[in-house]
Design an enzyme around this catalytic site. Structure first.
Site, PDB file in Angstrom:
ATOM      1  CG  ASP A  71      21.181   0.298  62.145  1.00 35.65           C
ATOM      2  OD1 ASP A  71      21.722   0.073  61.043  1.00 35.65           O
ATOM      3  OD2 ASP A  71      19.952   0.318  62.295  1.00 35.65           O
ATOM      4  CB  ILE A  78      16.827   8.211  56.973  1.00 37.71           C
ATOM      5  CG1 ILE A  78      18.245   8.121  56.384  1.00 37.71           C
ATOM      6  CG2 ILE A  78      16.192   9.545  56.593  1.00 37.71           C
ATOM      7  CD1 ILE A  78      18.292   8.183  54.874  1.00 37.71           C
ATOM      8  N   GLY A 117      10.200  -0.389  63.497  1.00 35.78           N
ATOM      9  CA  GLY A 117      10.674  -0.265  62.136  1.00 35.78           C
ATOM     10  C   GLY A 117      12.141   0.059  61.980  1.00 35.78           C
ATOM     11  CD  GLU A 132       6.294  10.970  56.389  1.00 36.57           C
ATOM     12  OE1 GLU A 132       6.984  10.437  55.488  1.00 36.57           O
ATOM     13  OE2 GLU A 132       6.702  11.122  57.555  1.00 36.57           O
TER      14      GLU A 132
END
Length: 488
Positions: free
Chosen positions: A162, A165, A184, A286
């Site tokens: 897989d 990021i 996640g 963020e």
């Protein structure tokens, strides 16, 4: 020639106003992001900001042999140019790509420009902080961050792989702190298997890539289940397989046409304080537009080697809350929503837009088609489907087919003229959302937010009741085919 970042840059140069280079010296420590904030960051970045060109900084203080590129996909229209597709239907394009994957292929080292130069971490002079021009976004950052590094990892038996990021901070000369959000990412599932065996997990961190790779890498379940390697999406977008190459020091593959590959291992059951070098309490800005809180226990990556291209390798970076994040996170989510709702209620959702106001994750606008009175209410079921599959989604706005979902004035016109607050609002309490939203702290609403990351979800239904559609027809202006002649 196969697609890579350099080919994309050459194509962008042919489009006026989409790419700019500067030879003026820039400090990567907060100055680079500070400058680009004004030029082209967009998104939820503090104002003033705007949509502008991608920028290449050729003269980076302390890094004479490297360059830094920012904002390559900080514009939806530019993403359309890069992927050779109408920017308004990119969600449909990615949906088609994820359902018709093209698997990557392995090439030899002599076909991998990313390994033209090899530097081993065992060299006593090795120091990643002096090699990689990783910027900080603000003076409060925990350190220099790799913000657009695609991590390649596999299960211990190598049967599944897989790409994901993550935010990654340079902590020491051979150490990276990596934040893996619980539950996640597929990488986290593989890591748990390694940790159960108390073995380090070999990975590569690939920097400076064709945007088809970085956008495709952000797909998540249920669209791409565990074991679905998202490099297949990029292969479909380019109609050619992504090229991979064996690592020089780790038993893992890297992306052969990257600008940089960091080879390393995630240490099992080992963590460190993210801001151990600064103690600011913050990580980096963020996507919601706020400074992320430094995590007290990020995973530890020990670097084994760094490889890169010979000719002034490019460090690709982004500003956390910029339009670039919207492109990476939002467009694949649009594709995933389209994929899901079209299977459940085919033909009823015509298009989806994850707007910059939600950072690409928190908000979506859905364009609804109703055939007859029996479709009344189907729009709200579409919203519920999106919420059920994508827990980070917080707000859904529903509009009719005659509304341009990419035009905020048109969307808000709908809310002002096709919406009554006492009947067209749905509020769903006590659901999960993204922990980076500061309104989801228990102290914000102790009665409903028991733990961080809980949220109420909102649906604004701006669709016209089918039996009243004749009352909501827009003013019928004459259709002109020659209007552009009057601009000559």
């Amino acid at each position: 020639m196969a697609y890579d970042l350099r080919k994309v840059i050459d194509e962008l140069k042919t489009h006026s106003g989409q790419y700019h280079e500067t030879d003026k010296e820039i400090d990567p420590d907060a100055d680079l992001a500070g400058v680009y904030r004004y030029i082209g960051a967009g998104g939820t970045v503090e104002r003033p900001t705007q949509e502008g060109p991608a920028m290449m900084f050729n003269n980076v203080k302390g890094f004479p042999d490297s360059r830094v590129l920012i904002g390559a996909i900080a514009s939806r229209k530019r993403v359309g140019m890069i992927l050779h597709h109408d920017y308004k239907t990119l969600g449909h394009l990615l949906n088609d790509a994820v359902t018709h994957p093209v698997s990557p292929v392995e090439v030899s080292k002599d076909q991998a420009p990313a390994q033209e130069v090899v530097m081993k971490a065992s060299d006593p002079n090795f120091d990643i902080r002096k090699i990689l021009a990783a910027p900080t976004n603000t003076p409060q950052d925990a350190g220099p961050y790799i913000t657009m590094g695609v991590v390649y990892g596999s299960s211990p038996d190598n049967k599944q792989s897989d790409v994901t990021i993550h935010r990654m901070v340079l902590e020491d000369k051979d150490t990276i702190g990596m934040y893996i959000m619980p539950g996640g990412r597929h990488l986290g599932a593989f890591l748990k298997e390694y940790e159960a065996q108390n073995k380090p997990m070999p990975i590569t961190i690939n920097i400076g890539l064709d945007p088809a790779i970085t956008i495709g890498a952000t797909f998540e379940p249920p669209t791409t289940p565990l074991g679905y390697n998202e490099l297949q999406v990029a292969g479909a977008l380019r109609n050619e397989p992504v090229q991979l190459v064996k690592g020089t020091t780790v038993d893992q593959l890297g992306i052969a046409r990257s600008e940089w590959i960091i080879e390393g291992e995630i240490e099992p059951n080992t963590h460190m304080q993210e801001d151990i070098n600064t103690n600011t309490g913050f990580a980096m800005p963020e996507f919601p537009g706020y400074n992320g809180v430094a995590n007290p226990a990020v995973n530890v990556v020990k670097i084994k080697a760094v490889t890169h291209r010979q000719d002034r390798p490019i460090v690709q970076t982004t500003i956390g809350p910029s339009e670039e994040h919207v492109s990476m996170a939002g467009i694949p989510t649009e594709a995933s929503i389209l994929n899901l709702v079209d299977r459940a209620i085919p033909g009823k959702v015509k298009n989806v837009y994850n707007a910059p106001a939600g950072g690409g994750k928190l908000m979506t606008i859905m364009q609804i088609h109703k055939d007859d009175e029996a479709d009344e209410g189907i729009q709200r079921q579409a919203a519920l489907l999106a919420f059920s599959a994508f827990k980070e989604l917080k707000t859904v706005i529903l509009v009719d087919e005659d509304v341009d979902i990419f035009d905020w004035n048109d969307v808000m016109w709908t809310i002002n003229t096709r919406f009554q607050a006492d009947r067209d609002i749905m509020v769903l309490e006590g659901m999960r959302n993204h922990p980076l939203d500061p309104s989801e702290l228990p102290e914000y609403d102790p009665a409903r937010i028991r733990i961080r990351g809980m949220s109420s979800k909102l649906v604004l239904d701006g669709t016209v009741p089918y039996n009243m559609r004749d009352k909501f027809k827009r003013a019928p202006f004459k259709k002109m085919t020659n209007w552009e002649e009057y601009l000559k």
